[in-house]
Design a protein around this motif. Structure first.
Motif, PDB file in Angstrom:
ATOM      1  N   LEU A  35       0.838  -1.208   0.000  1.00  0.00           N
ATOM      2  CA  LEU A  35       0.000   0.000   0.000  1.00  0.00           C
ATOM      3  C   LEU A  35       0.871   1.256   0.000  1.00  0.00           C
ATOM      4  O   LEU A  35       0.620   2.211  -0.736  1.00  0.00           O
ATOM      5  N   GLN A  36       1.917   1.232   0.827  1.00  0.00           N
ATOM      6  CA  GLN A  36       2.769   2.421   0.894  1.00  0.00           C
ATOM      7  C   GLN A  36       3.583   2.589  -0.386  1.00  0.00           C
ATOM      8  O   GLN A  36       3.799   3.701  -0.852  1.00  0.00           O
ATOM      9  N   LYS A  37       3.994   1.486  -0.967  1.00  0.00           N
ATOM     10  CA  LYS A  37       4.720   1.593  -2.237  1.00  0.00           C
ATOM     11  C   LYS A  37       3.805   2.220  -3.297  1.00  0.00           C
ATOM     12  O   LYS A  37       4.233   3.079  -4.075  1.00  0.00           O
ATOM     13  N   ALA A  38       2.549   1.781  -3.308  1.00  0.00           N
ATOM     14  CA  ALA A  38       1.585   2.351  -4.257  1.00  0.00           C
ATOM     15  C   ALA A  38       1.467   3.853  -4.026  1.00  0.00           C
ATOM     16  O   ALA A  38       1.548   4.657  -4.963  1.00  0.00           O
ATOM     17  N   PHE A  39       1.299   4.236  -2.771  1.00  0.00           N
ATOM     18  CA  PHE A  39       1.119   5.656  -2.434  1.00  0.00           C
ATOM     19  C   PHE A  39       2.345   6.489  -2.821  1.00  0.00           C
ATOM     20  O   PHE A  39       2.215   7.532  -3.461  1.00  0.00           O
ATOM     21  N   TYR A  40       3.516   6.019  -2.450  1.00  0.00           N
ATOM     22  CA  TYR A  40       4.714   6.815  -2.733  1.00  0.00           C
ATOM     23  C   TYR A  40       5.063   6.841  -4.221  1.00  0.00           C
ATOM     24  O   TYR A  40       5.933   7.578  -4.653  1.00  0.00           O
ATOM     25  N   ASN A  41       4.354   6.036  -4.999  1.00  0.00           N
ATOM     26  CA  ASN A  41       4.563   6.073  -6.447  1.00  0.00           C
ATOM     27  C   ASN A  41       3.372   6.695  -7.175  1.00  0.00           C
ATOM     28  O   ASN A  41       3.182   6.475  -8.361  1.00  0.00           O
ATOM     29  N   GLY A  42       2.564   7.430  -6.459  1.00  0.00           N
ATOM     30  CA  GLY A  42       1.541   8.240  -7.118  1.00  0.00           C
ATOM     31  C   GLY A  42       0.104   7.778  -7.002  1.00  0.00           C
ATOM     32  O   GLY A  42      -0.817   8.503  -7.374  1.00  0.00           O
ATOM     33  N   ILE A  43      -0.124   6.556  -6.529  1.00  0.00           N
ATOM     34  CA  ILE A  43      -1.520   6.107  -6.400  1.00  0.00           C
ATOM     35  C   ILE A  43      -2.135   6.800  -5.182  1.00  0.00           C
ATOM     36  O   ILE A  43      -1.557   6.782  -4.096  1.00  0.00           O
ATOM     37  N   ASN A  44      -3.289   7.421  -5.397  1.00  0.00           N
ATOM     38  CA  ASN A  44      -3.869   8.169  -4.271  1.00  0.00           C
ATOM     39  C   ASN A  44      -5.299   7.743  -3.950  1.00  0.00           C
ATOM     40  O   ASN A  44      -5.974   8.361  -3.145  1.00  0.00           O
ATOM     41  N   TYR A  45      -5.783   6.676  -4.616  1.00  0.00           N
ATOM     42  CA  TYR A  45      -7.151   6.233  -4.341  1.00  0.00           C
ATOM     43  C   TYR A  45      -7.150   4.745  -3.954  1.00  0.00           C
ATOM     44  O   TYR A  45      -6.624   3.900  -4.704  1.00  0.00           O
ATOM     45  N   TYR A  65      -0.400   8.157   8.907  1.00  0.00           N
ATOM     46  CA  TYR A  65       0.234   9.487   8.889  1.00  0.00           C
ATOM     47  C   TYR A  65       0.110  10.206   7.549  1.00  0.00           C
ATOM     48  O   TYR A  65       0.617  11.303   7.384  1.00  0.00           O
ATOM     49  N   THR A  66      -0.544   9.567   6.581  1.00  0.00           N
ATOM     50  CA  THR A  66      -0.681  10.214   5.269  1.00  0.00           C
ATOM     51  C   THR A  66      -2.152  10.270   4.857  1.00  0.00           C
ATOM     52  O   THR A  66      -2.460  10.492   3.684  1.00  0.00           O
ATOM     53  N   ARG A  67      -3.013  10.099   5.824  1.00  0.00           N
ATOM     54  CA  ARG A  67      -4.451  10.016   5.533  1.00  0.00           C
ATOM     55  C   ARG A  67      -4.966  11.184   4.688  1.00  0.00           C
ATOM     56  O   ARG A  67      -5.771  11.004   3.783  1.00  0.00           O
ATOM     57  N   ASP A  68      -4.480  12.395   5.001  1.00  0.00           N
ATOM     58  CA  ASP A  68      -5.014  13.568   4.308  1.00  0.00           C
ATOM     59  C   ASP A  68      -4.525  13.670   2.860  1.00  0.00           C
ATOM     60  O   ASP A  68      -4.952  14.560   2.125  1.00  0.00           O
ATOM     61  N   ARG A  69      -3.669  12.754   2.457  1.00  0.00           N
ATOM     62  CA  ARG A  69      -3.155  12.836   1.077  1.00  0.00           C
ATOM     63  C   ARG A  69      -3.743  11.750   0.177  1.00  0.00           C
ATOM     64  O   ARG A  69      -3.338  11.595  -0.967  1.00  0.00           O
ATOM     65  N   ILE A  70      -4.685  10.986   0.731  1.00  0.00           N
ATOM     66  CA  ILE A  70      -5.299   9.926  -0.094  1.00  0.00           C
ATOM     67  C   ILE A  70      -6.830  10.003  -0.052  1.00  0.00           C
ATOM     68  O   ILE A  70      -7.400  10.636   0.835  1.00  0.00           O
ATOM     69  N   VAL A  71      -7.428   9.328  -1.023  1.00  0.00           N
ATOM     70  CA  VAL A  71      -8.888   9.213  -1.085  1.00  0.00           C
ATOM     71  C   VAL A  71      -9.232   7.773  -0.710  1.00  0.00           C
ATOM     72  O   VAL A  71      -8.679   6.829  -1.275  1.00  0.00           O
ATOM     73  N   ILE A  72     -10.140   7.647   0.264  1.00  0.00           N
ATOM     74  CA  ILE A  72     -10.536   6.300   0.697  1.00  0.00           C
ATOM     75  C   ILE A  72     -12.015   6.084   0.405  1.00  0.00           C
ATOM     76  O   ILE A  72     -12.855   6.929   0.717  1.00  0.00           O
ATOM     77  N   SER A  73     -12.312   4.925  -0.202  1.00  0.00           N
ATOM     78  CA  SER A  73     -13.720   4.520  -0.243  1.00  0.00           C
ATOM     79  C   SER A  73     -13.814   3.162   0.433  1.00  0.00           C
ATOM     80  O   SER A  73     -12.909   2.324   0.330  1.00  0.00           O
ATOM     81  N   THR A  74     -14.906   2.995   1.175  1.00  0.00           N
ATOM     82  CA  THR A  74     -15.169   1.683   1.744  1.00  0.00           C
ATOM     83  C   THR A  74     -16.649   1.395   1.551  1.00  0.00           C
ATOM     84  O   THR A  74     -17.368   2.176   0.910  1.00  0.00           O
ATOM     85  N   LYS A  75     -17.098   0.234   2.050  1.00  0.00           N
ATOM     86  CA  LYS A  75     -18.470  -0.184   1.746  1.00  0.00           C
ATOM     87  C   LYS A  75     -19.121  -0.811   2.971  1.00  0.00           C
ATOM     88  O   LYS A  75     -18.428  -1.393   3.808  1.00  0.00           O
ATOM     89  N   THR A  76     -20.434  -0.707   3.005  1.00  0.00           N
ATOM     90  CA  THR A  76     -21.195  -1.405   4.031  1.00  0.00           C
ATOM     91  C   THR A  76     -22.226  -2.300   3.354  1.00  0.00           C
ATOM     92  O   THR A  76     -22.899  -1.863   2.412  1.00  0.00           O
ATOM     93  N   ALA A  77     -22.316  -3.520   3.839  1.00  0.00           N
ATOM     94  CA  ALA A  77     -23.336  -4.433   3.301  1.00  0.00           C
ATOM     95  C   ALA A  77     -24.546  -4.458   4.231  1.00  0.00           C
ATOM     96  O   ALA A  77     -25.400  -5.352   4.124  1.00  0.00           O
ATOM     97  N   ALA A  78     -24.628  -3.477   5.141  1.00  0.00           N
ATOM     98  CA  ALA A  78     -25.743  -3.429   6.094  1.00  0.00           C
ATOM     99  C   ALA A  78     -27.074  -3.364   5.351  1.00  0.00           C
ATOM    100  O   ALA A  78     -27.165  -2.798   4.262  1.00  0.00           O
ATOM    101  N   GLN A  79     -28.084  -3.939   5.985  1.00  0.00           N
ATOM    102  CA  GLN A  79     -29.415  -3.935   5.380  1.00  0.00           C
ATOM    103  C   GLN A  79     -30.351  -2.967   6.105  1.00  0.00           C
ATOM    104  O   GLN A  79     -31.495  -2.785   5.715  1.00  0.00           O
TER     105      GLN A  79
END
Ligand code: SF4
Ligand code: SF4
Length: 338
Positions: A35-45, A65-79
């Motif tokens: 994940l960190q390799k991806a981030f430090y090489n430009g992936i931000n999502y 420590y780099t949360r503010d520099r990435i975009v996070i999406s997650t999901k809920t399967a709640a009904q």
């Protein structure tokens, strides 16, 4: 580096998004490294889900420590709303963050709307008001639900299976999102492991008509990540050789084939449907040894115990006759053991 703007959200992400489902299968140390390799090489999502066991926790460890520099999406399967709140709080804790950029309903069988019985959409709106989520999205495998979500105007993003094997109906969904100003997040860009040429997959997604499409590549190994990273500086051109490769795959993978999504599971007879129903393809498109191991022979043998209850068929978003497909794959599999 190619970028994508996720519709009206205005969020700009790298054309290479990171699908964090497969990191469940590797150690925390390896996942954090990847994940960190991806981030430090430009992936931000980075896209994950509450349902992906420890994937959120690994992302939390990687990006504390780099949360503010990435975009996070997650999901809920709640009904229902109560379960959604539980899921959301759990996701925030595991991801070590105070907000989720895109919070998605995870493949619901219906399109949640304000005032409906489930209370899901209202709960998401309230979470947005509280600043715990910034945008509301939905993921789906069903054309009908995806269309309803787009037409409702309620969602900022749609996550939907999309690759160069897409049928016309899938392409229509992609275009509808563009017209509606919705971000389109492409899952299964490698068709669940059936597409092996990542350059073809990247080049296809990188065409001008798919400028609003953000693929999230499911990455588990460093070499897979390296392949996608290499396309950032040298994007592969969709030229004769790649087009010929795509055409070959389309011919081989046309018609009713199992995409491996697993939405038909669990099976009361314990059959690993999402792998067993596409075994013939896997045997021809990947090194065979692994699939012919005693462990896989055992798994395939379970097809003999199919109860023909039809539960899988009723849940398959592609309308496949799953028991029939399993039986065909089993017959074919046995010929490889002779
Ligand atoms: S029909 Fe067979 S494969 Fe499908 S859910 Fe029932 S037992 Fe499992
Ligand atoms: S049979 Fe259908 S639901 Fe099950 S894994 Fe295959 S495509 Fe998905």
């Amino acid at each position: 580096m190619d970028k994508v703007i996720l519709g009206k959200t205005g969020i700009e992400v790298n054309k290479n998004g990171f699908g964090a489902l497969p990191i469940q299968r590797i150690s925390k140390k390896d996942a954090v490294y990847l994940l960190q390799k991806a981030f430090y090489n430009g992936i931000n999502y980075f896209d994950t889900a509450r349902a992906y066991s420890d994937s959120e926790e690994k992302m939390g460890a990687a990006f504390e420590y780099t949360r503010d520099r990435i975009v996070i999406s997650t999901k809920t399967a709640a009904q229902n709303a109560e379960d959604m709140w539980k899921d959301l709080e759990e996701s925030l804790t595991k991801l070590k963050t105070d907000h989720i950029d895109i919070y998605q309903f995870h493949n619901p069988a219906f399109c949640p709307k304000p005032g409906d019985e489930s209370g899901l959409y209202d709960a998401a709106l309230e979470a947005k008001k509280q600043g715990k989520i910034l945008h509301i999205g939905i993921t789906n495998h069903r054309i009908a639900v995806a269309k309803e979500a787009i037409e409702s105007g309620l969602y900022d993003t749609l996550q939907f299976p999309f690759s160069y094997l897409a049928a016309d109906a899938d392409l229509e969904i992609v275009e509808m999102c563009r017209k509606a100003g919705m971000g389109f997040i492409a899952m299964k860009g490698l068709a669940g492991g059936l597409i092996h040429n990542s350059a073809c997959a990247y080049a296809y997604m990188n065409q001008p008509q798919f400028a609003h499409v953000a693929p999230i590549w499911g990455v588990q190994r460093e070499r897979e990540l390296d392949e996608f990273l290499s396309y950032q500086d040298c994007p592969p051109a969709l030229d004769g050789a790649l087009l010929a490769e795509i055409e070959k795959d389309r011919k081989q993978l046309s018609g009713d084939f199992c995409r491996g999504c697993g939405y038909c599971m669990p099976c009361p007879a314990g059959i690993s449907i999402n792998d067993c129903a596409r075994m013939s393809l896997m045997l021809r498109r990947a090194p065979q040894e692994g699939w012919l191991s005693p462990e896989w022979q055992e798994k395939m043998k379970k097809i003999e115990g199919c109860l023909h209850c039809g539960k899988c068929m009723s849940k398959c978003p592609y309308g496949l006759n799953t028991p029939e497909l399993l039986a065909k794959n089993y017959e074919d599999y046995k010929t490889f053991l002779k």
